[in-house]
Design a protein around this motif. Structure first.
Motif, mmCIF file in Angstrom:
data_model
loop_
_atom_site.group_PDB
_atom_site.id
_atom_site.type_symbol
_atom_site.label_atom_id
_atom_site.label_comp_id
_atom_site.label_asym_id
_atom_site.label_seq_id
_atom_site.Cartn_x
_atom_site.Cartn_y
_atom_site.Cartn_z
ATOM 1 N N ARG A 40 -28.673 -72.880 6.276
ATOM 2 C CA ARG A 40 -29.856 -73.548 5.715
ATOM 3 C C ARG A 40 -31.036 -72.584 5.625
ATOM 4 N N TRP A 41 -31.236 -71.768 6.656
ATOM 5 C CA TRP A 41 -32.341 -70.809 6.650
ATOM 6 C C TRP A 41 -32.139 -69.772 5.554
ATOM 7 N N ALA A 42 -30.907 -69.329 5.372
ATOM 8 C CA ALA A 42 -30.618 -68.350 4.321
ATOM 9 C C ALA A 42 -30.985 -68.889 2.948
ATOM 10 N N LEU A 43 -30.791 -70.195 2.748
ATOM 11 C CA LEU A 43 -31.022 -70.813 1.440
ATOM 12 C C LEU A 43 -32.412 -71.432 1.295
ATOM 13 N N GLU A 44 -33.228 -71.308 2.318
ATOM 14 C CA GLU A 44 -34.500 -72.032 2.381
ATOM 15 C C GLU A 44 -35.356 -71.845 1.138
ATOM 16 N N HIS A 45 -35.413 -70.636 0.592
ATOM 17 C CA HIS A 45 -36.304 -70.356 -0.539
ATOM 18 C C HIS A 45 -35.559 -70.220 -1.861
ATOM 19 N N ALA A 46 -34.293 -70.594 -1.901
ATOM 20 C CA ALA A 46 -33.546 -70.516 -3.154
ATOM 21 C C ALA A 46 -34.156 -71.465 -4.185
ATOM 22 N N PRO A 47 -34.310 -71.018 -5.419
ATOM 23 C CA PRO A 47 -34.974 -71.866 -6.425
ATOM 24 C C PRO A 47 -34.103 -72.985 -6.969
ATOM 25 N N GLY A 48 -32.825 -73.012 -6.614
ATOM 26 C CA GLY A 48 -31.936 -74.058 -7.103
ATOM 27 C C GLY A 48 -30.680 -74.127 -6.254
ATOM 28 N N PRO A 49 -29.725 -74.981 -6.641
ATOM 29 C CA PRO A 49 -28.552 -75.252 -5.785
ATOM 30 C C PRO A 49 -27.336 -74.379 -6.063
ATOM 31 N N ARG A 50 -27.408 -73.456 -7.023
ATOM 32 C CA ARG A 50 -26.228 -72.680 -7.411
ATOM 33 C C ARG A 50 -26.075 -71.476 -6.471
ATOM 34 N N VAL A 51 -24.958 -71.434 -5.740
ATOM 35 C CA VAL A 51 -24.771 -70.405 -4.715
ATOM 36 C C VAL A 51 -23.468 -69.656 -4.962
ATOM 37 N N LEU A 52 -23.537 -68.341 -4.913
ATOM 38 C CA LEU A 52 -22.362 -67.484 -4.954
ATOM 39 C C LEU A 52 -22.042 -67.009 -3.548
ATOM 40 N N ASP A 53 -20.811 -67.287 -3.098
ATOM 41 C CA ASP A 53 -20.300 -66.721 -1.852
ATOM 42 C C ASP A 53 -19.545 -65.459 -2.238
ATOM 43 N N ALA A 74 -17.049 -68.986 -5.474
ATOM 44 C CA ALA A 74 -16.625 -67.953 -4.535
ATOM 45 C C ALA A 74 -15.999 -66.793 -5.310
ATOM 46 N N VAL A 75 -16.309 -65.572 -4.870
ATOM 47 C CA VAL A 75 -15.721 -64.369 -5.468
ATOM 48 C C VAL A 75 -15.137 -63.518 -4.344
ATOM 49 N N LEU A 113 -24.819 -65.295 -1.124
ATOM 50 C CA LEU A 113 -24.592 -65.183 0.318
ATOM 51 C C LEU A 113 -23.309 -64.410 0.563
ATOM 52 N N ALA A 114 -23.291 -63.664 1.654
ATOM 53 C CA ALA A 114 -22.106 -62.897 2.047
ATOM 54 C C ALA A 114 -21.897 -63.080 3.538
ATOM 55 N N GLY A 115 -20.748 -63.615 3.922
ATOM 56 C CA GLY A 115 -20.447 -63.853 5.323
ATOM 57 C C GLY A 115 -19.589 -62.738 5.908
ATOM 58 N N ASN A 116 -20.145 -61.994 6.853
ATOM 59 C CA ASN A 116 -19.451 -60.865 7.470
ATOM 60 C C ASN A 116 -18.833 -59.942 6.412
ATOM 61 N N ALA A 117 -19.558 -59.733 5.329
ATOM 62 C CA ALA A 117 -19.014 -58.938 4.222
ATOM 63 C C ALA A 117 -19.995 -57.927 3.656
ATOM 64 N N LEU A 118 -21.285 -58.136 3.833
ATOM 65 C CA LEU A 118 -22.279 -57.325 3.129
ATOM 66 C C LEU A 118 -22.167 -55.841 3.474
ATOM 67 N N HIS A 119 -21.758 -55.543 4.704
ATOM 68 C CA HIS A 119 -21.655 -54.138 5.117
ATOM 69 C C HIS A 119 -20.486 -53.424 4.455
ATOM 70 N N TRP A 120 -19.575 -54.164 3.804
ATOM 71 C CA TRP A 120 -18.482 -53.531 3.066
ATOM 72 C C TRP A 120 -18.897 -53.153 1.647
ATOM 73 N N PHE A 121 -20.035 -53.655 1.165
ATOM 74 C CA PHE A 121 -20.421 -53.435 -0.226
ATOM 75 C C PHE A 121 -20.992 -52.028 -0.411
ATOM 76 N N ASP A 122 -20.741 -51.455 -1.568
ATOM 77 C CA ASP A 122 -21.408 -50.210 -1.971
ATOM 78 C C ASP A 122 -22.716 -50.619 -2.628
ATOM 79 N N MET A 123 -23.786 -50.668 -1.838
ATOM 80 C CA MET A 123 -25.022 -51.289 -2.313
ATOM 81 C C MET A 123 -25.686 -50.511 -3.442
#
Length: 266
Positions: A40-53, A74-75, A113-123
């Protein structure tokens, strides 16, 4: 960092990040979900309901998002992990893809949002790609479930498991250090994202010694370890759990927190 050093680090990240598919069913069974307050905190300021995991794995975070009533896509790049997600959550739109090549149109989601995954990304590649699919003002957040090593037996578990089973980002103390290297796109208008924020939320998971060992066996470091070394390490973990009063007599709650880093697209 030299080009060679960066290339070696990238290859190591690719190897570890691609190791989970071989244990997809075990990952789905044993890995924890995420504290709802954290999501909920992660999504607190999202401008709408569409979320990509993004980097959704077997759908641990996806399931929490579904329970919160948002519109989820989900991707996930690994076919075995994606198959587990589709089996568990057949109503969710789940696509093959990666953080570096997201199969969605521009400005099509309000949060990534990324769950236990963001550190795997080539940012360097994923940052602009995430910005592309986010609507203006959209949120990017990484969530990590970390062990509460302020608890003595958990700190002992981290020592027994070593970095292969419990890496520097897998404990609260280590996660706090890792947030200094935030794994988020650069801040400022030129980079397209604002300054990151972080928060931590209490969480827990009912475990037995056997199920906790099974959970740790799904860690990337263990999945790529030679079988003999892997068995020896899991044996040391079992011995620690058997010798601890909190964990040696049946079920217990594994003390965790869900740590969150979030930023907004400018």
């Amino acid at each position: 960092m030299t080009r060679r050093a960066h290339g070696g680090r990238t290859e190591e990240r690719r190897l570890l990040g691609s190791s989970f598919g071989a244990a997809a069913a075990a990952y789905a069974e044993h890995r924890p979900d995420y504290a709802r307050a954290a999501v909920r905190w992660a999504l607190e300021h999202a401008p709408g309901p569409r979320v990509l995991d993004l980097g959704a794995g077997t759908g641990k975070l996806t399931a929490t998002l579904v329970a919160l009533g948002v519109e989820v896509v989900a991707v996930e790049p690994d076919p075995a992990m994606l198959a587990e997600l589709r089996r568990a959550l057949p109503a969710v739109r789940a696509l093959p893809g990666s953080a570096e090549a997201i199969p969605l149109p521009e400005a099509s989601v309000d949060a990534v949002l990324a769950g236990n995954a963001l550190h795997w990304f080539d940012m360097a590649v994923a940052g602009p790609e995430i910005a592309r699919v986010l609507a203006p003002g959209g949120v990017l957040a990484g969530l990590w479930n970390v062990l509460d090593d302020r608890v003595d037996w958990v700190a002992g578990l981290a020592r027994a498991g070593g970095s292969a089973a419990i890496g520097p980002r897998d404990t609260l103390g280590g996660w706090r250090v890792a947030t200094a290297d935030a794994h988020l796109p650069g801040t400022g208008r030129a980079a397209g994202f604002g300054s990151p924020e972080q928060a931590e939320f209490p969480h827990g998971q009912r475990r037995t010694a056997d199920s906790l060992v099974a959970t740790l066996a799904t860690r990337a470091g263990l999945l790529v370890m030679p079988e003999r070394e892997r068995k020896a390490l899991l044996g040391r973990i079992r011995a620690h759990l058997a010798s601890s009063p909190e964990t040696g007599r049946g079920g217990f709650t594994l003390p965790m927190l869900t740590g969150v880093l979030r930023t907004r697209r400018l």
